[in-house]
Design a protein around this motif. Structure first.
Motif: not given
Length: 274
Positions: A163-177, A254-260
């Motif tokens: 949930p923090f970076y929305g990586y559980n959403g449809p079409g999300a591309k989680p960054s392992e790093a 939530h983690g938009m300062p990193t992902t966006e």
């Protein structure tokens, strides 16, 4: 490492880079000043002096047993700004750090502060009460404490992976790093500080703090925030502030300062230069 010692004897680690108007960054739970890398480098390269500290019990600051509450967080931030004699500073807080910034300005006054921005921030109040029916039930935060106590490492893996970076959403591309960096920052801190911090960020009512602030405040929040739900936070904070501006980001997590970072940095820069 640059540190200051607070009046109750706690060593607080901080970074202080560059020259120019100071921008002070307050990080979210349970992370460290490293969570601001994308912002610190950007604003440094744009001619600002950038400062960020590790909250007590977090990152490289002392892992003390006590003082994990908003009063101490605000006082620790005040100690850093006084030690560096910052003037005309812009304070930027993410999540729990947004609460820290609001409480700091209300508690210590605006003499050193030019503006503030709170991103995905916890104010006015996260927990559900009679006066805050839209809040999250206390059982949600009790559950976070239980997961932390049972297996902190696993909990700190699951939160950024989901949930923090929305990586559980449809079409999300989680960054392992990004996930591993969140886990690394979390595990640097102390379990006691993080356990108590859940109460600090969820049960502190910032309503009166928000009403006291007169400097311009930019309230930035994604409408897909799964950690601090949008409807019960940003619009309410913006309304309580005397000089608040609400900026809503469609689909941002939530983690938009990193992902966006690109969008967030550009909007912050525009606000600071206004």
């Amino acid at each position: 490492m640059p540190t200051i010692t607070t009046k109750d004897g706690v060593e607080i680690f901080y970074k202080d880079w560059g020259k120019g108007q100071p921008i002070v960054f307050s990080h979210g739970w349970p992370l460290s000043s490293d969570d601001w890398d994308a912002q610190m480098l950007f604003f440094l390269n744009n001619g600002f002096r950038v400062i960020a500290h590790d909250r007590r019990g977090h990152g490289r600051s002392a892992q003390v047993a006590d003082g994990h509450d908003m009063d101490h967080y605000a006082d620790d931030l005040a100690a850093v700004t006084a030690h560096l004699d910052l003037k005309n500073a812009v304070h930027v807080g993410h999540s729990t750090g947004g609460g820290e910034v609001v409480h700091y300005i209300a508690r210590h006054g605006e003499s050193r502060v030019a503006k503030a921005a709170i991103l995905s921030a916890v104010p006015p109040l996260m927990v559900q009460t009679a006066n805050n029916p839209g809040g999250l039930p206390k059982s949600v935060f009790d559950g976070l404490q239980a997961q932390l106590a049972a297996n902190r490492s696993q909990f700190y893996r699951d939160l950024p992976a989901g949930p923090f970076y929305g990586y559980n959403g449809p079409g999300a591309k989680p960054s392992e790093a990004v996930i591993q960096n969140w886990w690394r920052q979390g595990m640097m801190g102390g379990a006691k500080a993080h356990y108590d911090g859940i109460v600090a960020f969820s049960q502190t009512d910032f309503t009166e703090d928000l009403k006291k602030i007169t400097v311009p405040v930019l309230v930035m929040h994604g409408d897909d925030d799964q950690i601090v739900p949008y409807a019960d936070s940003a619009p309410l904070s913006a309304k309580l502030l005397k000089n608040g501006t609400l900026k809503t980001y469609k689909g941002f997590p939530h983690g938009m300062p990193t992902t966006e970072a690109e969008t967030i940095n550009a909007d912050l820069l525009a606000f600071i230069r206004e």
